[in-house]
Design a protein around this motif. Structure first.
Motif, mmCIF file in Angstrom:
data_model
loop_
_atom_site.group_PDB
_atom_site.id
_atom_site.type_symbol
_atom_site.label_atom_id
_atom_site.label_comp_id
_atom_site.label_asym_id
_atom_site.label_seq_id
_atom_site.Cartn_x
_atom_site.Cartn_y
_atom_site.Cartn_z
ATOM 1 N N LEU A 53 0.840 -1.191 0.000
ATOM 2 C CA LEU A 53 0.000 0.000 0.000
ATOM 3 C C LEU A 53 0.879 1.247 0.000
ATOM 4 O O LEU A 53 2.066 1.190 0.360
ATOM 5 C CB LEU A 53 -0.899 0.022 1.236
ATOM 6 C CG LEU A 53 -1.982 -1.046 1.351
ATOM 7 C CD1 LEU A 53 -2.580 -1.030 2.754
ATOM 8 C CD2 LEU A 53 -3.065 -0.841 0.297
ATOM 9 N N ILE A 54 0.302 2.378 -0.373
ATOM 10 C CA ILE A 54 1.027 3.645 -0.278
ATOM 11 C C ILE A 54 0.771 4.234 1.099
ATOM 12 O O ILE A 54 0.054 5.211 1.302
ATOM 13 C CB ILE A 54 0.606 4.608 -1.396
ATOM 14 C CG1 ILE A 54 0.745 3.908 -2.749
ATOM 15 C CG2 ILE A 54 1.475 5.860 -1.386
ATOM 16 C CD1 ILE A 54 2.128 3.369 -3.034
ATOM 17 N N THR A 55 1.336 3.569 2.094
ATOM 18 C CA THR A 55 1.310 4.021 3.482
ATOM 19 C C THR A 55 2.701 3.807 4.059
ATOM 20 O O THR A 55 3.441 2.918 3.601
ATOM 21 C CB THR A 55 0.281 3.246 4.325
ATOM 22 O OG1 THR A 55 0.677 1.857 4.397
ATOM 23 C CG2 THR A 55 -1.115 3.336 3.720
ATOM 24 N N THR A 56 3.050 4.590 5.047
ATOM 25 C CA THR A 56 4.395 4.466 5.632
ATOM 26 C C THR A 56 4.659 3.086 6.217
ATOM 27 O O THR A 56 5.727 2.509 5.969
ATOM 28 C CB THR A 56 4.605 5.561 6.692
ATOM 29 O OG1 THR A 56 4.539 6.841 6.044
ATOM 30 C CG2 THR A 56 5.946 5.417 7.374
ATOM 31 N N PRO A 57 3.725 2.480 7.000
ATOM 32 C CA PRO A 57 4.017 1.137 7.536
ATOM 33 C C PRO A 57 4.254 0.095 6.441
ATOM 34 O O PRO A 57 5.154 -0.739 6.560
ATOM 35 C CB PRO A 57 2.758 0.814 8.355
ATOM 36 C CG PRO A 57 2.190 2.140 8.723
ATOM 37 C CD PRO A 57 2.455 3.022 7.549
ATOM 38 N N SER A 58 3.463 0.134 5.378
ATOM 39 C CA SER A 58 3.616 -0.845 4.310
ATOM 40 C C SER A 58 4.937 -0.643 3.573
ATOM 41 O O SER A 58 5.674 -1.599 3.306
ATOM 42 C CB SER A 58 2.443 -0.741 3.339
ATOM 43 O OG SER A 58 2.446 -1.800 2.412
ATOM 44 N N LEU A 59 5.255 0.596 3.236
ATOM 45 C CA LEU A 59 6.512 0.880 2.534
ATOM 46 C C LEU A 59 7.723 0.635 3.424
ATOM 47 O O LEU A 59 8.803 0.293 2.925
ATOM 48 C CB LEU A 59 6.510 2.316 2.017
ATOM 49 C CG LEU A 59 5.466 2.631 0.940
ATOM 50 C CD1 LEU A 59 5.470 4.114 0.606
ATOM 51 C CD2 LEU A 59 5.726 1.806 -0.321
ATOM 52 N N PHE A 85 -8.767 3.946 0.922
ATOM 53 C CA PHE A 85 -10.113 4.471 1.176
ATOM 54 C C PHE A 85 -10.459 5.588 0.173
ATOM 55 O O PHE A 85 -11.013 6.618 0.529
ATOM 56 C CB PHE A 85 -10.228 5.003 2.608
ATOM 57 C CG PHE A 85 -9.870 3.997 3.666
ATOM 58 C CD1 PHE A 85 -10.728 2.953 3.971
ATOM 59 C CD2 PHE A 85 -8.669 4.078 4.357
ATOM 60 C CE1 PHE A 85 -10.400 2.011 4.946
ATOM 61 C CE2 PHE A 85 -8.334 3.152 5.330
ATOM 62 C CZ PHE A 85 -9.207 2.115 5.624
ATOM 63 N N THR A 86 -10.116 5.358 -1.108
ATOM 64 C CA THR A 86 -10.322 6.375 -2.133
ATOM 65 C C THR A 86 -11.804 6.643 -2.351
ATOM 66 O O THR A 86 -12.575 5.708 -2.603
ATOM 67 C CB THR A 86 -9.681 5.926 -3.456
ATOM 68 O OG1 THR A 86 -8.295 5.637 -3.208
ATOM 69 C CG2 THR A 86 -9.781 7.007 -4.518
ATOM 70 N N PHE A 87 -12.195 7.908 -2.262
ATOM 71 C CA PHE A 87 -13.587 8.358 -2.429
ATOM 72 C C PHE A 87 -14.531 7.716 -1.411
ATOM 73 O O PHE A 87 -15.739 7.623 -1.655
ATOM 74 C CB PHE A 87 -14.095 8.076 -3.848
ATOM 75 C CG PHE A 87 -13.230 8.595 -4.941
ATOM 76 C CD1 PHE A 87 -12.774 9.904 -4.929
ATOM 77 C CD2 PHE A 87 -12.853 7.776 -6.002
ATOM 78 C CE1 PHE A 87 -11.964 10.390 -5.946
ATOM 79 C CE2 PHE A 87 -12.051 8.257 -7.027
ATOM 80 C CZ PHE A 87 -11.605 9.566 -6.992
ATOM 81 N N GLN A 124 -8.423 8.861 9.758
ATOM 82 C CA GLN A 124 -7.824 10.171 9.477
ATOM 83 C C GLN A 124 -6.302 10.091 9.427
ATOM 84 O O GLN A 124 -5.662 10.708 8.566
ATOM 85 C CB GLN A 124 -8.261 11.181 10.537
ATOM 86 C CG GLN A 124 -9.709 11.627 10.430
ATOM 87 C CD GLN A 124 -10.056 12.657 11.486
ATOM 88 O OE1 GLN A 124 -9.852 12.432 12.679
ATOM 89 N NE2 GLN A 124 -10.574 13.799 11.050
ATOM 90 N N ALA A 125 -5.724 9.324 10.344
ATOM 91 C CA ALA A 125 -4.259 9.220 10.405
ATOM 92 C C ALA A 125 -3.697 8.579 9.142
ATOM 93 O O ALA A 125 -2.708 9.064 8.565
ATOM 94 C CB ALA A 125 -3.846 8.419 11.638
ATOM 95 N N VAL A 126 -4.320 7.493 8.668
ATOM 96 C CA VAL A 126 -3.789 6.816 7.489
ATOM 97 C C VAL A 126 -4.042 7.635 6.229
ATOM 98 O O VAL A 126 -3.219 7.647 5.303
ATOM 99 C CB VAL A 126 -4.384 5.387 7.361
ATOM 100 C CG1 VAL A 126 -5.847 5.417 6.939
ATOM 101 C CG2 VAL A 126 -3.567 4.557 6.358
ATOM 102 N N LYS A 127 -5.149 8.373 6.176
ATOM 103 C CA LYS A 127 -5.403 9.231 5.013
ATOM 104 C C LYS A 127 -4.394 10.376 4.952
ATOM 105 O O LYS A 127 -3.921 10.734 3.859
ATOM 106 C CB LYS A 127 -6.830 9.799 5.080
ATOM 107 C CG LYS A 127 -7.917 8.788 4.774
ATOM 108 C CD LYS A 127 -7.896 8.324 3.333
ATOM 109 C CE LYS A 127 -8.328 9.399 2.361
ATOM 110 N NZ LYS A 127 -8.374 8.892 0.961
ATOM 111 N N GLN A 128 -4.043 10.932 6.094
ATOM 112 C CA GLN A 128 -3.034 11.995 6.125
ATOM 113 C C GLN A 128 -1.675 11.462 5.698
ATOM 114 O O GLN A 128 -0.940 12.116 4.944
ATOM 115 C CB GLN A 128 -2.958 12.592 7.534
ATOM 116 C CG GLN A 128 -4.177 13.416 7.911
ATOM 117 C CD GLN A 128 -4.149 13.864 9.364
ATOM 118 O OE1 GLN A 128 -3.209 13.561 10.101
ATOM 119 N NE2 GLN A 128 -5.187 14.577 9.790
#
Length: 451
Positions: A53-59, A85-87, A124-128
């Protein structure tokens, strides 16, 4: 297990390689000797091909693998899901109709139950975090990926997968934390677009990182990119040449959706420049052997395609899906130009898959040498086709139906023979027949081999 550890390393590795995935994970915990001996098989099974995923934990997980002295050697295929969580307006979120107290913006959160509030704060945290990585057209993500790609010596395939059918690292944990699947898309907005969407920013980050890190890529596949909306300075021909010059297999899934200027200084592509971005990408792939192309319409169902590949002599496989060509005075039958190009300039072509090909007023369908146009095409549209070619229609082809917009053929001689037929025996009509493509044929992975 003591007896196992006394065996030569080669025998331990051979025994462990026969175990199922859950068993190999358990066996590796029994001793350091078994763990070391089983590392090659373990690395191949679990790290050769993996999504993120394009998230810090995944990367961060991918970065740790790239930093591992042994595991990084096994990574050959990395793919990314551009969505988070797009749209989506999650069920745990406050009611969209509720207005917060201007003096206390957090007051609206107080209306949530403790469980919903915890989930919403995680959302909210993961979207940011996701937005931060993609900010400035993916510049932050590019820095992360450049470091990762540079440390993966055997990386050959990079891709994008926007689907719930594939499991990027960390998706299940996010689903448990937020209560919804981060891979699922919400309702896609229909209003004007003023900025690039996530998949295009991810595409930019991947290409720029690949150009900087210089992995020897052989395959690249994309999902829902708006390549014509990218500012020229963000994706130069030089960058594309560096990133894509060695690619053999290219799969392009793109959307036709123009940006609208919010301010005078904003970039908006020239509507006359149909497919300029696509042509730039194709020009960079001078070693190309196989291409799959799918273009989704948005607002205007049109897109240009120029047969401008510099090294078409190498092309062995071609898939085209949901592509619309525009005609002009010089090319009143636009697909005939493409078919003639494939017949005359691609002698090594041994596989074709066409599905849902269009021109500006409708679709096209394919006829065998002895087929007559279906009656409903004559009634609902005006088929346009020259005199029948003399080719025999008994070649080893899979023509679904003269009324269906699909063609599937393999074998070099069969492809050449069928192209001779298709050149004179394809119909242009205003009616678009309905047919469900075999997705397995479209996504057949001819290049996901062990390099």
């Amino acid at each position: 297990m003591t007896g196992l550890t006394k065996l030569p390393v080669e025998l331990i590795a051979a025994i462990v390689s026969l175990l199922d995935d859950p068993d190999i994970l358990t066996t590796r915990l029994t001793s350091r000797a078994v763990e070391r001996a089983s590392l090659p098989d373990f690395g191949h099974r679990f790290f050769r091909k993996k999504g993120y995923l394009i998230t810090t934990p995944s990367l961060d997980v991918l970065a740790q693998i790239a930093a591992h002295e042994d595991l990084r050697k096994h990574v050959q295929h990395v793919w990314f899901n551009p969505d988070c969580f797009t749209f989506v307006h999650p069920a745990c979120a406050p009611d969209a109709q509720e207005a917060p107290d201007p003096e206390n913006p957090d007051s609206i959160l107080q209306l949530l139950s403790p469980g919903d509030r915890k989930q919403y704060e995680a959302y909210q945290a993961v979207k940011q975090d996701h937005s931060f990585l993609l900010r400035r057209c993916g510049a932050q993500l590019q820095e992360v990926l450049t470091r990762i790609f540079a440390n993966l010596p055997n990386l050959k395939i990079i891709g994008m997968r926007r689907s719930e059918d594939h499991a990027p690292w960390g998706w299940r944990q996010l689903k448990d934390t937020v209560g919804e699947d981060p891979r699922e898309l919400g309702p896609i907005p229909s209003g004007p677009m003023h900025s690039l969407l996530g998949p295009t920013k991810l595409f930019l980050a991947i290409v720029n990182a690949a150009a900087a890190a210089n992995p020897q890529l052989r395959r690249f596949y994309t999902d829902a990119i708006e390549i014509d909306n990218i500012r020229p300075d963000l994706l130069t021909q030089e960058t594309l040449d560096k990133a894509c010059g060695l690619i053999w297999y290219l799969e392009i899934n793109m959307t036709r959706a123009w940006l609208y200027k919010h301010q005078k200084k904003d970039f908006a592509p020239d509507p006359e420049g149909y497919a300029n971005g696509l042509v730039k990408l194709l020009k960079a792939t001078t070693q190309l052997k196989e291409i799959g192309l799918q273009i989704f319409p948005d607002r205007q169902q049109s897109h240009g395609l120029a047969p401008d590949w510099q090294d078409s002599m190498r092309l062995t496989s071609l898939k085209l899906r949901d592509v619309r060509l525009l005609s002009d005075e010089e090319h009143p039958k636009p697909w005939r130009t493409i078919f003639a190009f494939l017949l005359d300039s691609c002698p090594k072509l041994n596989y074709l898959l066409f599905y849902q090909l269009f021109y500006e007023c409708g679709g096209i369908s394919f006829l065998g040498a002895s087929d007559a146009p279906p009656d409903y095409l004559l009634a609902l549209g005006t088929p346009i086709f020259p005199a029948s070619a003399s080719a025999d229609s008994s070649a080893e082809t899979f023509l679904l139906d003269s009324s269906r917009p699909a063609l599937h053929v393999s074998g070099r001689e069969a492809v050449a023979k069928r192209l001779e037929e298709v050149l004179e025996r394809h119909c242009y009509h205003t009616y678009v027949p309905s047919h469900q493509i075999d997705e397995g044929s479209w996504h057949t992975d001819t290049s996901d081999e062990e390099w």
